[in-house]
Design an enzyme around this catalytic site. Structure first.
Site, PDB file in Angstrom:
ATOM      1  CB  THR A   1     -86.422 -58.657 -79.718  1.00 30.13           C
ATOM      2  OG1 THR A   1     -86.338 -59.564 -78.605  1.00 30.13           O
ATOM      3  CG2 THR A   1     -86.838 -59.422 -80.950  1.00 30.13           C
TER       4      THR A   1
ATOM      5  CG  ASP B   1     -98.613 -45.482 -46.658  1.00 27.43           C
ATOM      6  OD1 ASP B   1     -98.315 -45.587 -47.867  1.00 27.43           O
ATOM      7  OD2 ASP B   1     -99.618 -44.890 -46.246  1.00 27.43           O
TER       8      ASP B   1
ATOM      9  N   PRO C   1     -86.676 -56.456 -69.283  1.00 21.12           N
ATOM     10  CG  PRO C   1     -88.177 -58.011 -68.420  1.00 21.12           C
ATOM     11  CD  PRO C   1     -87.087 -57.075 -68.004  1.00 21.12           C
ATOM     12  N   GLY C   2     -88.331 -55.330 -72.243  1.00 20.21           N
ATOM     13  CA  GLY C   2     -88.904 -54.165 -72.911  1.00 20.21           C
ATOM     14  C   GLY C   2     -87.932 -53.075 -73.272  1.00 20.21           C
ATOM     15  CB  THR C   3     -84.407 -52.390 -72.521  1.00 25.55           C
ATOM     16  OG1 THR C   3     -83.898 -53.723 -72.636  1.00 25.55           O
ATOM     17  CG2 THR C   3     -84.756 -52.118 -71.070  1.00 25.55           C
ATOM     18  N   GLY C   4     -85.582 -53.206 -75.659  1.00 23.93           N
ATOM     19  CA  GLY C   4     -85.283 -53.161 -77.085  1.00 23.93           C
ATOM     20  C   GLY C   4     -84.229 -54.140 -77.541  1.00 23.93           C
TER      21      GLY C   4
ATOM     22  CG  HIS D   1    -104.022 -41.986 -45.924  1.00 25.41           C
ATOM     23  ND1 HIS D   1    -103.744 -42.856 -44.901  1.00 25.41           N
ATOM     24  CD2 HIS D   1    -103.111 -42.253 -46.894  1.00 25.41           C
ATOM     25  CE1 HIS D   1    -102.706 -43.610 -45.235  1.00 25.41           C
ATOM     26  NE2 HIS D   1    -102.316 -43.265 -46.445  1.00 25.41           N
ATOM     27  CD  GLU D   2    -103.706 -41.009 -50.560  1.00 25.68           C
ATOM     28  OE1 GLU D   2    -102.534 -40.682 -50.853  1.00 25.68           O
ATOM     29  OE2 GLU D   2    -104.010 -42.163 -50.199  1.00 25.68           O
TER      30      GLU D   2
END
Length: 643
Positions: free
Chosen positions: A202, A495, A197-200, A417-418
């Site tokens: 149409t 994770d 979807p959305g690759t062009g 954590h990050e």
């Protein structure tokens, strides 16, 4: 104003006139005494009548007391009555009877029937839903596309050059068919556009309509399917009949999987209406009757569910893949979308394209729009690189949840954590560069570390996979080393889930286990039932399943041990990153490298300054329902997920 609105206003106007007529004719008036002829004659002889007016066979007037009266007097005796009245000195007047015009009389008599017919006609039009004719269920709903304004051409399509070349050839054939027929070439009957979807897809179809000077019919696959059996097949026949009258022409069917699914497959049996529609489409495309000059172009993002008879040559001669654009393609697509956007001097289109791997054309258009909206919200006249970065973070990681407040302890847990994820990602071999680390809640995550590849990747090797497993375990290990095992939070749930999925694919699909060998285990295990994924474990013995679990556990545990080794050796580094995250909340990859090299963070942009403490302006959020803090993991089929 269309014809239907004119009809409504006309009916309302006629009804209003009719109401006024009846109200005026039957409305209240002065009281009139109705007299018999005998009573009238007595009053005339007694001198109680002051005036008489004859009109037809009725006489009106007033009495001596001023009361109005009306009496029926035959015309044969009206002269005698007039003589008696004149003899008594009474004023007598004759008025000719005014007959209603014939046309007006006919109009008034037929008006109720005309109103009834108009209302019936209007009701039938409403029930048809705009088909234009009564009982027009079987008529095609294909629309003839004539784009005078907002016309799309191949110049407006970028990033999918191979697909565009395939369709440009079809347009060239329609413009000059003899060029191809000289060498025995035949016009292709159909082209299937396949892609996410959305690759062009149409957009490509609209570009064909803009380039080819031929009629272009467009319809959706769902427009064929109705609750009545046979209606869809009738619409297919009518659509091709219209196309024959306008040949050469192009028919574009969007989302053809709504009608072209495999016959007799799926749970609960097939749909007779849909199957009949598909059968009629197959016959029209390549049956006994040849439809010369009609090219059918269809689009779908689910080619795996289409019927094999629909995909064979002779029906869809070409299957054009419209994939997500690569780095060069994304740069071209961005160049198209930023034409109407005033850019700041610090905007580099190639840098933006590099930082958006996996984005489709629709995603890139949304990115440019979000950046423009952010610039307008900040009262800027130009869209700078800051807006593009913030818009990209919003799309990839979710909107910031600064209104949510969490305790200082939870904020410290998230920061360490990050920081653990970031320091492991910077240490393991063949890992993607760290683009950003943040402890600002976005979406369902309390914080995350984003890694962006330097170039598009279509596969991963063993070293990259094991490195990713170590990165995923980095957050859990950092919490253990800093706060102890007893204080480890549930923030590593996402994770652990992603690491388990990656390790299982390595063992069961990609052959990275010496004990299991190069055998695919559990292929096509996931099936969709009522919209949910259901796993199966067929053809796998208990011993093999146990061995798979052991190998998965070994790979994840190796990643855990590697992350623990790195964080133990570089403790000062990840603690410095955690302290900076607590102060600034968000760090870029360059700032993290500066910290590790002994430098300091310097910021001038007011939007990059650290926020106030949570007591005045909340900047962090509470844990999500599953306690996840990050999105580090791999996308399906082993492609890296940028988070």
């Amino acid at each position: 104003m269309n014809g239907r609105n004119w009809l409504i206003w006309a009916v309302m106007f006629l009804v209003l006139l009719l109401m006024v007529h009846y109200v005026s004719s039957s409305g209240p008036s002065t009281s009139v005494d109705r007299l018999t002829y005998s009573q009238f004659s007595e009053q005339l002889d007694s001198g109680n009548i002051s005036s008489i007016t004859f009109e037809g066979e009725k006489a009106t007037g007033t009495t001596a007391g001023g009361d109005a009266y009306i009496v029926a007097v035959p015309q044969t005796i009206q002269p005698t009555v007039a003589d008696r009245a004149e003899a008594s000195g009474i004023n007598v007047e004759f008025k000719p009877e005014e007959d209603m015009p014939l046309l007006l009389s006919i109009f008034i008599n037929l008006l109720p029937f005309a109103l009834l017919l108009a209302l019936l006609f209007f009701a039938m039009r409403q029930m048809q839903g705009g088909n234009g004719k009564a009982m027009g269920f079987g008529k095609s709903r294909a629309k003839l596309l004539t784009e005078r304004h907002g016309r799309i051409t191949f110049d407006d399509v970028a990033g999918i050059d191979e697909a565009k070349e395939e369709l440009e050839e079809i347009v060239d054939y329609l413009k000059d068919p003899m060029r191809f027929q000289r060498l025995g070439g035949k016009i292709p009957k159909g082209a299937l556009l396949v892609g996410p979807p959305g690759t062009g897809k149409t957009l490509l179809a609209r570009a064909i309509a803009g380039e080819a000077n031929v009629p272009f019919f467009t319809i959706s696959g769902s427009d064929f399917v109705e609750m009545f059996v046979g209606v869809g097949a009738s619409r297919v026949r009518d659509m091709f009949e219209q196309a024959k009258k306008n040949a050469p022409c192009i028919i574009f069917i969007d989302e053809i999987d709504a009608v072209g699914r495999s016959r007799g497959a799926g749970l609960g049996g097939g749909n007779d209406e849909r199957e009949q529609t598909l059968n009629q489409l197959l016959v029209e495309m390549d049956g006994f009757e040849t439809n010369e000059g009609i090219i059918l172009i269809a689009a779908t993002n689910r080619p795996d569910v289409l019927d094999p008879a629909l995909l064979r040559p002779g029906r869809f001669d070409r299957q054009v893949v419209v994939p997500n654009p690569d780095l060069v393609g994304r740069e071209k697509i961005l160049s198209v979308h930023i034409k109407k956007v005033p850019l700041g001097p610090d905007v580099n289109i190639r840098t933006i394209a590099r930082g958006t791997p996996g984005f489709s054309g629709a995603d890139l258009a949304n990115l440019v729009n979000e950046a423009a909206l952010l610039a307008a919200r900040r009262n800027k006249r130009l869209v700078t690189n800051k807006e593009f970065e913030d818009a990209k973070d919003k799309i990839m990681m979710g909107a910031e949840r600064r209104s949510m407040v969490m305790s200082e302890k939870e904020k410290r847990n998230t920061a360490y954590h990050e920081a653990g994820h970031a320091i492991v990602a910077l240490t393991v071999p063949e890992s993607d560069p760290v683009h950003k680390a943040t402890i600002i809640p976005r979406g369902r995550a309390l914080g995350l570390v984003m890694q962006l590849p330097e170039a598009d990747k279509y596969s991963m090797n063993y070293v990259q996979m094991t490195s990713r497993l170590a990165v995923m375990m980095g957050g859990r290990v950092a919490e253990e080393l800093q706060f102890g095992k007893e204080q480890v939070t549930s923030g590593a749930a996402s994770d652990i889930e992603q690491a388990t999925k990656l390790a299982r694919r390595m063992v069961t699909q990609w052959g990275y286990s010496d004990k299991l060998g190069f055998v695919a285990y559990g292929e096509n295990q996931d099936e969709v039932f009522l919209g949910h994924s259901v796993s199966r474990t067929q053809n796998i013995s208990e011993e093999t399943a146990q061995l798979i679990d052991e190998e998965v556990k070994r790979l994840v545990n190796d990643g855990y041990l590697e992350a623990k080794r790195i964080l133990t050796e570089r403790r000062d580094g990840w603690q410095a990153i955690a302290a900076a995250l607590l102060e600034y909340e968000t760090l870029t990859g360059e700032e993290i490298n500066q910290l590790l090299n002994g430098g300091k963070i310097v910021r001038d942009d007011p939007f990059d300054k650290p926020q106030d403490p949570p007591s005045s302006v909340p900047s962090t959020g509470a844990p999500s329902s599953d306690g996840s803090k990050g999105k580090e993991g791999d996308a399906p089929d082993g492609e890296p997920q940028n988070a």
